[in-house]
Design an enzyme around this catalytic site. Structure first.
Site, short mmCIF file in Angstrom:
data_model
loop_
_atom_site.label_atom_id
_atom_site.label_comp_id
_atom_site.label_asym_id
_atom_site.label_seq_id
_atom_site.Cartn_x
_atom_site.Cartn_y
_atom_site.Cartn_z
N CYS A 154 -29.32 -21.43 -93.23
CA CYS A 154 -28.78 -21.82 -91.99
C CYS A 154 -28.07 -20.83 -91.13
O CYS A 154 -28.05 -20.73 -89.87
CB CYS A 154 -27.75 -23.01 -92.17
SG CYS A 154 -26.27 -22.27 -93.01
N HIS A 172 -23.79 -31.39 -91.42
CA HIS A 172 -24.10 -30.31 -90.22
C HIS A 172 -25.58 -31.09 -89.78
O HIS A 172 -26.53 -30.37 -90.19
CB HIS A 172 -24.15 -28.96 -90.69
CG HIS A 172 -24.47 -28.16 -89.83
ND1 HIS A 172 -24.28 -28.21 -88.56
CD2 HIS A 172 -24.71 -26.67 -89.90
CE1 HIS A 172 -24.88 -27.16 -87.78
NE2 HIS A 172 -24.90 -26.11 -88.58
N1 NVA Z 1 -21.09 -23.86 -94.71
C1 NVA Z 1 -20.93 -22.82 -93.49
C2 NVA Z 1 -22.33 -23.46 -92.49
C3 NVA Z 1 -22.43 -22.43 -91.30
C4 NVA Z 1 -23.57 -22.84 -90.52
C5 NVA Z 1 -19.83 -23.27 -92.85
O1 NVA Z 1 -19.22 -24.24 -92.52
O2 NVA Z 1 -19.22 -22.08 -92.51
N1 CP Z 2 -26.08 -22.21 -88.56
C1 CP Z 2 -25.38 -22.52 -87.54
O1 CP Z 2 -24.80 -23.33 -87.45
O2 CP Z 2 -24.93 -21.21 -86.84
P1 CP Z 2 -23.72 -20.97 -86.14
O3 CP Z 2 -22.47 -21.10 -86.92
O4 CP Z 2 -24.00 -19.53 -85.42
O5 CP Z 2 -23.79 -21.85 -84.94
#
Ligand code: NVA
Ligand code: CP
Length: 331
Positions: free
Chosen positions: A270, A133
């Site tokens: 996040c 990410h």
């Molecule tokens: N680990 C989480 C991050 C969300 C921003 C996901 O992949 O759902």
């Molecule tokens: N932190 C983040 O990526 O948030 P969203 O899933 O809302 O984009």
């Protein structure tokens, strides 16, 4: 520094100087935005936003950033296009590359965004994959730098599922920027050994350190930043909840954890977060497993040490920097 034409798929592809440049650029754009100085220097350009998973922050950040830069956006939601069902990624990339100046992709395997980038002919930005990410990292680093005034030497402890997108990406960025990264979690949630080895190489150059520990007391002692994320990520099956709660509950971020950390420690996440029962999924799962909070307590989330909303705002400024730099905007 010239990043024009570059993809933004993982921070592994960027030098520490390039990463710092993007953080600096984001700070400049943030300043302009706060002062009401227009910066729509990419007028006439258009970008496509592909979301195979849901989003609040990343989608809104790309849309607001693009509009501030004077650009048009087209949002392709998880069900409303031919992608992956009737049309391959390579064909989609070649179609969108004819119409758009850049493409954002959020979805599943990193291999998909790599394939998109291979065929698009325009910059492709990773808005989250299972593995990485990277846009989130720039926002996190800007937030830490705003708070502490520097990044080098900062101790960051990540608690929870450290073998997924957030744990991987934080380890990479810390290793590149000379920070001290600790994954504090159950052994089976440690990052992949090959990635750890790769990051150890970056760390040799930058003076960073990487620590993996199951010991909460040792792993959080005197650290500057305590970071966590949801224990079950988007796209993971329902069956993993029970095991995650069992294995990761000792790694919940509580007041005791924050008190054990450094005197001026801050909390980052996040988002979205399960810090109370005010969400549909949180409520459903709590009825099954009997918890009131998951990865972080409401007390920590709502405390003065929590910078999560500064962090969320910084998603927009940093994503703007990525778009601007890779499309060659003049500040
Ligand atoms: N680990 C989480 C991050 C969300 C921003 C996901 O992949 O759902
Ligand atoms: N932190 C983040 O990526 O948030 P969203 O899933 O809302 O984009």
């Amino acid at each position: 520094m010239n990043l024009k034409g570059r993809n933004f798929l993982t921070l592994k592809d960027f030098t520490p100087e390039e990463i710092t440049y993007l953080i600096d650029l984001a700070a400049e754009y943030k300043d302009k935005k706060k002062k009401g100085i227009l910066h729509d220097t990419l007028r006439g350009k258009n970008i496509a936003l592909i979301f195979e998973k849901t989003s609040t922050r990343t989608r809104c950040s790309f849309e607001v950033a693009a509009h501030d830069l004077g650009m048009g956006t087209t949002y392709l939601d998880p069900s409303g296009s031919q992608i992956g069902k009737k049309e391959s990624i390579a064909d989609t990339a070649r179609v969108l590359g004819r119409m758009f100046d850049g493409i954002e992709y959020r979805g599943f395997e990193q291999a998909i965004v790599e394939e998109l980038a291979k065929h698009a002919g325009v910059p492709v930005w990773n808005g989250l994959t299972n593995e990485y990410h990277p846009t989130q990292m720039l926002a996190d680093m800007l937030t830490i730098r705003e708070h502490f005034g520097h990044l080098e030497g900062i101790k960051l402890t990540y608690m929870g599922d450290a073998r997924y997108n957030m744990g991987n990406s934080l380890m990479i960025v810390c290793a590149k920027l000379g920070m001290h990264f600790t994954a504090c979690t159950a052994k089976e949630y440690f990052p992949d050994a090959a990635l750890v080895a790769e990051c150890e190489e970056y760390a040799k150059q930058s003076g960073a350190t990487i620590t993996l520990t199951e010991d909460v007391d040792a792993g959080t002692k005197d650290t500057d930043v305590i970071y966590t994320d949801v224990w079950v990520s988007m796209g993971e099956p329902e069956e993993v909840w029970a095991e995650r709660i069992a294995k990761l509950s000792p790694y919940k971020v509580t007041k005791a954890v924050m008190d054990n950390a450094g005197k001026d420690a801050v909390f980052l996440h996040c988002l979205p977060a399960f810090h109370d029962l005010k969400t549909k999924i949180g409520k459903e799962q709590s009825e099954k497993y009997g918890f009131t909070e998951l990865e972080v307590t409401d007390e920590v989330f709502e405390s003065k040490q929590s910078l999560v909303f500064d962090e969320a705002e910084n998603r927009m400024h940093t994503i703007k920097a990525v778009i601007a730099a890779t499309l060659g905007a003049v500040l």
